[in-house]
Write a protein that holds these residues in place. Sequence first.
Motif, PDB file in Angstrom:
ATOM      1  N   SER A  94       0.850  -1.178   0.000  1.00  0.00           N
ATOM      2  CA  SER A  94       0.000   0.000   0.000  1.00  0.00           C
ATOM      3  C   SER A  94       0.891   1.234   0.000  1.00  0.00           C
ATOM      4  O   SER A  94       2.047   1.177   0.423  1.00  0.00           O
ATOM      5  N   ALA A 102      -5.784   1.627  -0.109  1.00  0.00           N
ATOM      6  CA  ALA A 102      -6.133   0.210  -0.208  1.00  0.00           C
ATOM      7  C   ALA A 102      -4.867  -0.632  -0.300  1.00  0.00           C
ATOM      8  O   ALA A 102      -3.797  -0.147  -0.662  1.00  0.00           O
TER       9      ALA A 102
ATOM     10  N   TYR B  32     -12.418   2.461   8.552  1.00  0.00           N
ATOM     11  CA  TYR B  32     -12.089   2.558   7.140  1.00  0.00           C
ATOM     12  C   TYR B  32     -12.316   1.167   6.565  1.00  0.00           C
ATOM     13  O   TYR B  32     -11.642   0.213   6.938  1.00  0.00           O
ATOM     14  N   PHE B  34     -13.289  -1.742   3.453  1.00  0.00           N
ATOM     15  CA  PHE B  34     -12.903  -2.136   2.109  1.00  0.00           C
ATOM     16  C   PHE B  34     -13.638  -3.417   1.712  1.00  0.00           C
ATOM     17  O   PHE B  34     -13.966  -4.250   2.562  1.00  0.00           O
ATOM     18  N   TRP B  35     -13.839  -3.557   0.395  1.00  0.00           N
ATOM     19  CA  TRP B  35     -14.282  -4.836  -0.167  1.00  0.00           C
ATOM     20  C   TRP B  35     -13.288  -5.266  -1.239  1.00  0.00           C
ATOM     21  O   TRP B  35     -12.830  -4.444  -2.050  1.00  0.00           O
ATOM     22  N   TYR B  36     -13.001  -6.584  -1.185  1.00  0.00           N
ATOM     23  CA  TYR B  36     -12.125  -7.196  -2.165  1.00  0.00           C
ATOM     24  C   TYR B  36     -12.818  -8.427  -2.755  1.00  0.00           C
ATOM     25  O   TYR B  36     -13.654  -9.062  -2.106  1.00  0.00           O
ATOM     26  N   PHE B  46      -9.044  -5.165  -5.303  1.00  0.00           N
ATOM     27  CA  PHE B  46      -9.753  -4.106  -4.605  1.00  0.00           C
ATOM     28  C   PHE B  46     -11.015  -3.705  -5.383  1.00  0.00           C
ATOM     29  O   PHE B  46     -10.956  -3.492  -6.595  1.00  0.00           O
ATOM     30  N   LYS B  49     -13.889   1.296  -1.308  1.00  0.00           N
ATOM     31  CA  LYS B  49     -13.579   1.608   0.083  1.00  0.00           C
ATOM     32  C   LYS B  49     -14.475   2.733   0.577  1.00  0.00           C
ATOM     33  O   LYS B  49     -14.967   3.556  -0.202  1.00  0.00           O
ATOM     34  N   CYS B  91     -14.549  -8.657   3.109  1.00  0.00           N
ATOM     35  CA  CYS B  91     -14.678  -7.345   3.717  1.00  0.00           C
ATOM     36  C   CYS B  91     -13.469  -7.140   4.614  1.00  0.00           C
ATOM     37  O   CYS B  91     -12.965  -8.099   5.221  1.00  0.00           O
TER      38      CYS B  91
END
Lengths: 114, 113
Positions: A94, A102, B32, B34-36, B46, B49, B91
Amino acid sequence: SQTIHQWPATLVQPVGSPLSLECTVEGTSNPNLYWYRQAAGRGLQLLFYSVGIGQISSEVPQNLSASRPQDRQFILSSKKLLLSDSGFYLCAWSVRDRAVRALHFGNGTRLTVT
Amino acid sequence: AQSVAQPEDQVNVAEGNPLTVKCTYSVSGNPYLFWYVQYPNRGLQFLLKYITGDNLVKGSYGFEAEFNKSQTSFHLKKPSALVSDSALYFCAVRDGYGQNFVFGPGTRLSVLP
């Protein structure tokens, strides 16, 4: 653009043998670097992360070690593999700044210890 | 400590129908999220977010996610599922400016033709 390379893609090693997995990132500098292990195609376990050359944080005490000899190179090692070290190893990076960035993953190394 | 739960191990949906993959989180500070997505024998990609602002976040491949602070949830959605959306979805949460990402256990999505 940034790219991340992991090799080898697959590896079969006998119990007790050494291990060296390499990860390099291109197109960026001073990245955060991570090693994750994924068992049985499900959850990810953070093994190590690094915020700079020679700076390694270990999340789980185990049979593995990590090193960062250069800014964009991250190596996962073991002196003697165990059967339980089998799994899918993922390197990620990152951007290191104050923004919330991300993670970007390599394509992984599937390690089978026999 | 941060944690992420994905209560569904498997989600099946017919092609063309809307899909939802659920995620709930626990963090001590600002979340914070995120989804992957992961396809077989590949790394995670990715999707989107949430940091702050609008609770509905739009991401790649037509996916979006809705942040709900009161329910501590961040569900992934898509209005019309494709067979090619079949994959493993993760997630993840990062707490503040920490370096660690904590991932949920993953949800396997199967879109049936």
